[in-house]
Enzyme design. Structure first.
Site, PDB file in Angstrom:
ATOM      1  CG  HIS A 190      49.447 -11.473   3.828  1.00 21.77           C
ATOM      2  ND1 HIS A 190      49.297 -11.619   2.466  1.00 21.77           N
ATOM      3  CD2 HIS A 190      48.832 -12.553   4.374  1.00 21.77           C
ATOM      4  CE1 HIS A 190      48.632 -12.725   2.203  1.00 21.77           C
ATOM      5  NE2 HIS A 190      48.340 -13.314   3.347  1.00 21.77           N
ATOM      6  CG  ASP A 207      51.020  -9.763   0.111  1.00 25.52           C
ATOM      7  OD1 ASP A 207      51.838  -9.707   1.052  1.00 25.52           O
ATOM      8  OD2 ASP A 207      49.905 -10.303   0.219  1.00 25.52           O
ATOM      9  CB  SER A 211      48.375 -16.472   2.406  1.00 24.67           C
ATOM     10  OG  SER A 211      47.089 -15.931   2.345  1.00 24.67           O
TER      11      SER A 211
END
Length: 469
Positions: free
Chosen positions: A120, A150, A224
């Protein structure tokens, strides 16, 4: 003068009597408690306090931090989105684009410049750049991605050998173990936070499809794709998500275990895509009510409700009603333990499965199989065979189930989504995915133009059909 002295004497005697009465009758009945080291156990066992204080004092995070910060990079992703259209754009047929900047983190995993991050973080990238801790910036190339976990793999070209983090074994990490989260939250580069592993095999979807490491190390937007490392500086997770109503950290964060992330990037580097192994069972986490029905005293493990035809599990001898307790000596308490471990394996890998059957432990060697043996892609839908148990339960004679779909037209116009069952195409009865494969082979690239009639069963088990003209 005598009156004044008499008054002072009476006052002094009154004070003495009052203090004496307080000491004699009141203070003994209501002693004042003074907190000392000896009184602490009344509220918290001293050995717990000592252990916590000693652990905090004796744990040194400096080496792990020094070995990690230079290998964690700042990822900047420029995407193009539709801008506000003017009247001139409308008449000229132009579609204005607006550049947007997104940021995240990444971890260098070898000296050649391979970088692991979240999918992402780099999704819809028009231009990617990576900035190292020494402020050097490089253009990054996307090598491959896996939206299901992911995870994404990037590559930068550098004339110098780059610092990197080595993978640790996330399966051996323990709840309560100290960890560091390293990343770039809010564009603050090279930020290190500390915490402990709060839980393992955590699922956030409710579908038992995820297996995150949960920590209380502070993670915020921008973290992230960053590193979760142990006190040795070994990578045990890729920071991925937080649970928050505000969008910022409120106490818990989640990381993809390093064993899963490592397998994904190795597959991308070697095969170009992710190789998913299938055990071949349908089941769920054991609970008290089910344990009572089975007549067993334990409530941990995965209860096998169905075994997929021609799968490795069926060929090895696993049966419906078995309770899976271990995979390769890894304890399996819930379904997320099982799914997380299988994600670290590939087709044709042999997995030792220990099950409880009739209160006796049995071991089986299961050869994992490919997903493609049980599913087929058709009209942007992933289809799979129906099990005999499902057919019997719902009174369905034939068909294939929609496992997932990206066909927006069928969803918008017919509602066809996950769980729908395709029973017929062009008046041909569909028995299995083999029938779908035959249609694909017959029509090739022109298959969409040759579909005239579609019969299906919706999630309410209502039979429907549509004719395309």
């Amino acid at each position: 003068m005598k009156k004044i002295l008499t008054l002072l004497l009476v006052s002094a005697l009154g004070g003495i009597f009052t203090l004496g009465a307080y000491k004699l009758y009141i203070e003994d009945e209501n002693p004042v408690a003074i907190a000392t080291a000896d009184s602490i156990p009344a509220f918290l066992p001293t050995h717990n306090v000592d252990a916590f204080l000693n652990a905090a004092e004796n744990t040194d995070f400096t080496v792990a931090a020094e070995n990690t910060v230079d290998a964690v990079v700042h990822v900047k992703n420029i995407t193009l989105s539709s801008g506000q259209m003017t009247l001139q754009d409308l008449f000229s047929g132009r579609s204005p684009k607006r550049a947007q900047l997104g940021t995240g983190s990444g971890v260098i995993i070898n000296a050649d410049g391979y970088i692991i991050t979240n999918n992402h973080v780099i999704r819809n990238a028009h231009e990617l750049s990576v900035t190292l801790n020494n402020n050097k910036t490089f253009k990054a190339e996307i090598i491959g991605t896996d939206p299901k976990t992911d995870i994404a793999l990037l590559k930068i070209e550098s004339d110098e050998a780059l610092p990197y983090v080595t993978f640790g074994d996330s399966d051996t990490s323990k709840i309560g173990e100290w960890v560091l989260a390293v990343g770039n939250p809010f564009n603050l580069t090279s930020t290190v936070t500390a915490g402990i592993i709060s839980a393992k095999s955590r699922d956030l979807t409710g579908k038992s499809s995820q297996s995150f490491i949960q920590t209380d190390a502070a993670v915020n937007p921008g973290n992230s794709g960053g590193a979760l490392v142990n006190t040795n500086g070994e990578l045990i997770g890729i920071n991925t998500a937080i649970t928050s109503q505000t969008g910022s950290y409120i106490g818990y964060s989640f990381a993809v275990p390093s064993n899963i992330a490592r397998k994904v990037v190795e597959d991308i580097m070697e095969y170009g895509n992710v190789q998913n192994g299938i055990l071949g069972i349908v089941g769920g986490t054991l609970n008290s009510s089910v344990a009572e029905e089975l007549g067993v005293e334990y409530t941990e493990g995965v209860l096998v409700s169905e075994v997929t035809k021609n799968s490795g599990a069926e060929k090895a001898g696993i049966k419906s009603g078995d309770v899976i307790k271990k995979l390769d000596d890894i304890e399996i308490s819930k379904f997320e333990d099982l799914s997380g471990y299988i994600k670290t394996k590939r087709p044709n890998d042999i997995v030792k499965v220990e099950v409880s059957r009739d209160n006796k432990l049995k071991s089986f060697s299961v050869k994992l199989t490919k997903t493609e043996l049980f599913t087929v892609t058709f009209m942007k839908m992933e289809l799979q065979d129906l099990t005999d148990a499902f057919k019997e339960k719902h009174g369905i004679n034939n068909g294939v189930m929609v496992k997932s779909t990206e066909n927006k037209w069928l969803y918008s116009n017919l509602g066809i989504s996950e769980g729908y069952i395709i029973t017929g195409i062009n008046d041909i009865q569909i028995e299995s995915i083999e029938d779908i494969s035959k249609l694909k082979k017959k029509y090739g690239d022109d298959i969409l133009e040759n579909i005239k009639k579609l019969e299906y069963i919706n999630n309410r088990k209502e039979k429907k059909e549509v004719i395309f003209r």
